[in-house]
Structures are given as structure tokens and as C-alpha cells.
Design a protein around this motif. Structure first.
Motif, PDB file in Angstrom:
ATOM      1  N   ALA A  49      -1.485 -16.459  77.672  1.00  0.00           N
ATOM      2  CA  ALA A  49      -0.724 -17.434  77.644  1.00  0.00           C
ATOM      3  C   ALA A  49       0.540 -16.813  76.666  1.00  0.00           C
ATOM      4  O   ALA A  49       1.883 -17.916  76.894  1.00  0.00           O
ATOM      5  CB  ALA A  49      -1.483 -18.480  77.832  1.00  0.00           C
ATOM      6  N   PRO A  50      -0.275 -16.895  75.558  1.00  0.00           N
ATOM      7  CA  PRO A  50      -0.158 -16.852  74.396  1.00  0.00           C
ATOM      8  C   PRO A  50       1.773 -15.488  74.380  1.00  0.00           C
ATOM      9  O   PRO A  50       3.192 -16.170  73.626  1.00  0.00           O
ATOM     10  CB  PRO A  50      -0.996 -15.797  73.205  1.00  0.00           C
ATOM     11  N   PHE A  51       1.554 -14.075  75.214  1.00  0.00           N
ATOM     12  CA  PHE A  51       2.327 -13.185  75.016  1.00  0.00           C
ATOM     13  C   PHE A  51       3.399 -14.000  76.142  1.00  0.00           C
ATOM     14  O   PHE A  51       4.850 -13.845  76.145  1.00  0.00           O
ATOM     15  CB  PHE A  51       1.893 -12.091  76.021  1.00  0.00           C
ATOM     16  N   VAL A  52       3.165 -14.733  77.347  1.00  0.00           N
ATOM     17  CA  VAL A  52       4.201 -15.170  77.951  1.00  0.00           C
ATOM     18  C   VAL A  52       4.635 -16.118  77.552  1.00  0.00           C
ATOM     19  O   VAL A  52       6.352 -16.034  77.421  1.00  0.00           O
ATOM     20  CB  VAL A  52       3.335 -16.287  79.437  1.00  0.00           C
ATOM     21  N   GLU A  53       4.258 -17.085  76.907  1.00  0.00           N
ATOM     22  CA  GLU A  53       5.360 -18.472  75.674  1.00  0.00           C
ATOM     23  C   GLU A  53       5.860 -17.530  74.674  1.00  0.00           C
ATOM     24  O   GLU A  53       7.413 -17.757  74.535  1.00  0.00           O
ATOM     25  CB  GLU A  53       3.585 -18.687  74.966  1.00  0.00           C
ATOM     26  N   HIS A  54       5.493 -16.274  74.172  1.00  0.00           N
ATOM     27  CA  HIS A  54       6.762 -15.636  72.821  1.00  0.00           C
ATOM     28  C   HIS A  54       7.205 -14.367  74.166  1.00  0.00           C
ATOM     29  O   HIS A  54       8.547 -15.137  73.657  1.00  0.00           O
ATOM     30  CB  HIS A  54       5.381 -14.149  72.507  1.00  0.00           C
ATOM     31  N   MET A  55       7.477 -14.616  75.135  1.00  0.00           N
ATOM     32  CA  MET A  55       8.701 -13.890  75.360  1.00  0.00           C
ATOM     33  C   MET A  55       9.184 -14.570  76.419  1.00  0.00           C
ATOM     34  O   MET A  55      10.469 -14.524  76.520  1.00  0.00           O
ATOM     35  CB  MET A  55       8.173 -13.014  76.657  1.00  0.00           C
ATOM     36  N   ARG A  56       9.030 -15.792  76.776  1.00  0.00           N
ATOM     37  CA  ARG A  56       9.962 -16.742  77.843  1.00  0.00           C
ATOM     38  C   ARG A  56      10.838 -17.357  76.350  1.00  0.00           C
ATOM     39  O   ARG A  56      11.920 -18.139  76.808  1.00  0.00           O
ATOM     40  CB  ARG A  56       9.113 -18.179  78.285  1.00  0.00           C
ATOM     41  N   ASN A  57      10.300 -17.687  75.157  1.00  0.00           N
ATOM     42  CA  ASN A  57      11.248 -17.965  73.863  1.00  0.00           C
ATOM     43  C   ASN A  57      11.694 -17.355  73.252  1.00  0.00           C
ATOM     44  O   ASN A  57      12.160 -17.228  71.837  1.00  0.00           O
ATOM     45  CB  ASN A  57      10.502 -19.125  73.110  1.00  0.00           C
ATOM     46  N   HIS A  58      11.283 -15.592  73.607  1.00  0.00           N
ATOM     47  CA  HIS A  58      12.239 -14.245  72.884  1.00  0.00           C
ATOM     48  C   HIS A  58      14.280 -14.980  72.660  1.00  0.00           C
ATOM     49  O   HIS A  58      14.267 -14.040  74.065  1.00  0.00           O
ATOM     50  CB  HIS A  58      12.002 -13.330  73.385  1.00  0.00           C
ATOM     51  N   PRO A  59      14.302 -14.579  72.073  1.00  0.00           N
ATOM     52  CA  PRO A  59      16.120 -14.264  71.559  1.00  0.00           C
ATOM     53  C   PRO A  59      16.792 -13.043  72.086  1.00  0.00           C
ATOM     54  O   PRO A  59      17.974 -12.849  72.957  1.00  0.00           O
ATOM     55  CB  PRO A  59      16.545 -14.294  70.574  1.00  0.00           C
ATOM     56  N   ALA A  60      15.325 -12.217  72.455  1.00  0.00           N
ATOM     57  CA  ALA A  60      15.883 -10.614  72.681  1.00  0.00           C
ATOM     58  C   ALA A  60      15.761  -9.619  74.425  1.00  0.00           C
ATOM     59  O   ALA A  60      16.120  -9.181  74.737  1.00  0.00           O
ATOM     60  CB  ALA A  60      15.192  -9.613  71.556  1.00  0.00           C
ATOM     61  N   PHE A  61      15.097 -11.201  75.031  1.00  0.00           N
ATOM     62  CA  PHE A  61      14.542 -11.230  76.036  1.00  0.00           C
ATOM     63  C   PHE A  61      14.988 -12.270  77.111  1.00  0.00           C
ATOM     64  O   PHE A  61      14.544 -13.254  77.103  1.00  0.00           O
ATOM     65  CB  PHE A  61      12.610 -10.517  75.997  1.00  0.00           C
ATOM     66  N   GLY A  94       0.392 -10.874  89.576  1.00  0.00           N
ATOM     67  CA  GLY A  94       1.485 -11.371  88.530  1.00  0.00           C
ATOM     68  C   GLY A  94       1.597 -10.605  87.711  1.00  0.00           C
ATOM     69  O   GLY A  94       1.340 -10.474  86.824  1.00  0.00           O
ATOM     70  N   MET A  95       3.113 -10.162  87.535  1.00  0.00           N
ATOM     71  CA  MET A  95       3.790  -9.063  86.522  1.00  0.00           C
ATOM     72  C   MET A  95       4.945 -10.719  85.667  1.00  0.00           C
ATOM     73  O   MET A  95       5.423 -10.914  86.033  1.00  0.00           O
ATOM     74  CB  MET A  95       4.516  -8.468  87.802  1.00  0.00           C
ATOM     75  N   GLU A  96       4.860  -9.944  84.673  1.00  0.00           N
ATOM     76  CA  GLU A  96       5.685 -10.642  83.573  1.00  0.00           C
ATOM     77  C   GLU A  96       7.265  -9.357  83.887  1.00  0.00           C
ATOM     78  O   GLU A  96       6.414  -8.187  83.021  1.00  0.00           O
ATOM     79  CB  GLU A  96       5.387 -10.831  82.829  1.00  0.00           C
ATOM     80  N   LEU A  97       8.052  -9.860  83.469  1.00  0.00           N
ATOM     81  CA  LEU A  97       9.310  -8.653  84.274  1.00  0.00           C
ATOM     82  C   LEU A  97      10.503  -9.741  83.084  1.00  0.00           C
ATOM     83  O   LEU A  97      10.598 -10.169  82.936  1.00  0.00           O
ATOM     84  CB  LEU A  97      10.259  -9.435  85.050  1.00  0.00           C
ATOM     85  N   SER A  98      10.442  -8.204  81.925  1.00  0.00           N
ATOM     86  CA  SER A  98      11.459  -9.347  80.255  1.00  0.00           C
ATOM     87  C   SER A  98      12.146  -7.972  80.380  1.00  0.00           C
ATOM     88  O   SER A  98      11.672  -6.965  80.394  1.00  0.00           O
ATOM     89  CB  SER A  98      10.127  -8.921  79.691  1.00  0.00           C
ATOM     90  N   TYR A 111      15.350  -6.646  78.073  1.00  0.00           N
ATOM     91  CA  TYR A 111      15.862  -6.408  77.015  1.00  0.00           C
ATOM     92  C   TYR A 111      17.354  -6.542  76.978  1.00  0.00           C
ATOM     93  O   TYR A 111      18.486  -5.925  77.527  1.00  0.00           O
ATOM     94  CB  TYR A 111      15.247  -5.482  76.217  1.00  0.00           C
ATOM     95  N   LEU A 112      17.889  -7.540  76.008  1.00  0.00           N
ATOM     96  CA  LEU A 112      19.358  -7.865  75.924  1.00  0.00           C
ATOM     97  C   LEU A 112      19.467  -7.704  74.253  1.00  0.00           C
ATOM     98  O   LEU A 112      20.913  -7.236  74.440  1.00  0.00           O
ATOM     99  CB  LEU A 112      18.740  -9.421  75.778  1.00  0.00           C
ATOM    100  N   GLY A 113      18.683  -7.271  74.026  1.00  0.00           N
ATOM    101  CA  GLY A 113      19.561  -6.687  72.245  1.00  0.00           C
ATOM    102  C   GLY A 113      19.225  -7.289  71.558  1.00  0.00           C
ATOM    103  O   GLY A 113      18.580  -8.333  71.578  1.00  0.00           O
ATOM    104  N   GLY A 114      19.041  -6.846  70.099  1.00  0.00           N
ATOM    105  CA  GLY A 114      18.185  -8.066  68.388  1.00  0.00           C
ATOM    106  C   GLY A 114      17.136  -7.390  68.355  1.00  0.00           C
ATOM    107  O   GLY A 114      16.727  -6.985  69.106  1.00  0.00           O
TER     108      GLY A 114
END
Ligand SMILES: C[S@@+](CC[C@H](N)C(=O)[O-])C[C@H]1O[C@@H](n2cnc3c(N)ncnc32)[C@H](O)[C@@H]1O
Length: 187
Positions: A156-168, A178-182, A184-187
């Protein structure tokens, strides 16, 4: 997929299915990772968490088709050695490099850029690995992280981090555990 790879994947699966310490991706998740590496044309691939090489065979096989390489990391020398033998059997001896040691130490020392990462070692460091890799990712690199639904509380903390990440841009793929696909958008 060539016959040597297909055969070795089958042998490795048989081996890990008889053990409780492999913690390998289920076949549908490994096959999804294979497709993703192929579709991305990923040449520089990284796996954190080799175990006995099951997912590495799928990812390394795709990297080989793309003319690329896979670096895979595990802290357990015995597992790395067995995985290395499977990679050789599959004709991936020149494609996959097994590195043994603590993933934090190895990732810190690795040079990027990576196009594809499988984040599948210790769950408490999922976020740490992503942040360590930030400056080592190619544009539109993909990080795939397993056990998002099977270990929902831990992830859960990882998912929260990634879903709110400006670079992903990060989303759940409901395949296997269940796989989180992230992406990278840069930054
Ligand atoms: C879930 S298994 C990997 C399964 C593999 N990706 C597969 O699908 O075949 C996790 C592996 O990460 C390794 N590992 C755990 N913590 C680690 C760390 N801090 N550094 C390096 N490897 C670690 C374990 O030894 C274990 O083999």
C-alpha cells in the motif's frame, strides 16, 4: 520463442513448483512481462530479485529478441548460481548477467539508462529501488512491480507513492498476484 528457451522455462517451472522458496511470478505474469519487454523494444533490462531465474528467462528471452541485455540481482549466491545455469541452458549466457549481493548496493553502483525494470525482491524496499533508479531510467521506461494485490497491505505505501508521483504514470494490471505498471515520464 525458440525451443531452447521454451524447454528451459518448462524445466525451471517444474523445479520451482516443487519448492517453497522460489516465490516466482506465476506463468501469466511472466508471460506478460515478456510481452511488455518485446512491445517496448527494451534493450537494457533490470530485474531486482532473480530467485531461480524463472522470470529472468522470460525477460532475458525478450531482451535477446530486442538485441538487448538483462542484469538480474539476488542476495543469495546459491539461487544466482542455479539461475545462471538455467540462463546458459536457454542460450541466454551472453544476454543475462547475474549479480549477487544486496540490491541497494548493486543498484546504487549500476549505470543506466534502463528501459525495463522488474521490481520483485524485498517488499519493504519497493519504493527505495524506484527512487534509486530515478536518474537511471530511459524516457518511457517501464517498472513492473509484483504482489500488489497478493500483499496489498505491505504494498500500500508503495502504491500510494507511485500513484501520486509526478515523474510516473502508474496503474494496476490485474494479472497474477497484481502488478503495478509504472511508466517513467521524466523528471
Ligand atoms: C519474489 S523472489 C523473486 C522471484 C523471481 N523474480 C521470479 O519470478 O522467478 C525475491 C528474491 O529477492 C531476493 N532478495 C530479497 N531481498 C533482497 C535484497 N535486499 N537484495 C537482493 N536480493 C534480495 C530473494 O533472495 C529472492 O530470491
Amino acid at each position: 520463442m525458440n525451443n531452447a528457451l521454451k524447454l528451459t522455462i518448462g524445466q525451471c517451472r517444474k523445479f520451482i513448483d516443487g519448492r517453497d522458496d522460489a516465490l516466482a511470478l506465476p506463468p501469466e505474469s511472466a508471460s506478460f512481462a515478456h510481452a511488455l519487454v518485446l512491445s517496448r523494444g527494451a534493450k537494457r533490462c533490470l530485474e531486482i530479485g532473480t530467485s531461480y531465474g524463472y522470470s529472468g528467462l522470460w525477460i532475458g528471452g525478450a531482451a535477446q529478441v530486442n538485441g538487448g541485455k538483462l542484469v538480474t540481482i539476488d542476495k543469495d549466491q546459491r539461487k544466482s548460481d542455479i539461475a545462471g545455469a538455467y540462463f546458459a541452458d536457454a542460450g541466454l549466457g551472453n544476454v543475462v548477467e547475474c549479480m549477487t549481493g544486496r540490491a541497494t548496493d548493486i543498484v546504487r553502483a549500476l549505470e543506466g539508462p534502463f528501459d525495463f525494470v522488474l521490481n520483485d525482491a524485498d517488499k519493504e524496499n519497493l519504493t527505495t529501488y524506484v527512487e534509486m533508479l530515478r536518474g537511471k531510467l530511459a524516457p518511457h521506461a517501464v517498472i513492473l512491480t509484483d504482489n500488489i494485490t497478493s500483499h496489498a497491505a505491505e504494498a500500500a505505501p508503495f502504491v500510494e507513492h507511485m500513484r501520486n508521483h509526478p515523474a510516473f504514470f502508474s496503474t494496476l494490471v490485474p494479472v497474477g498476484s497484481g502488478m503495478e505498471l509504472s511508466v517513467y515520464l521524466g523528471g
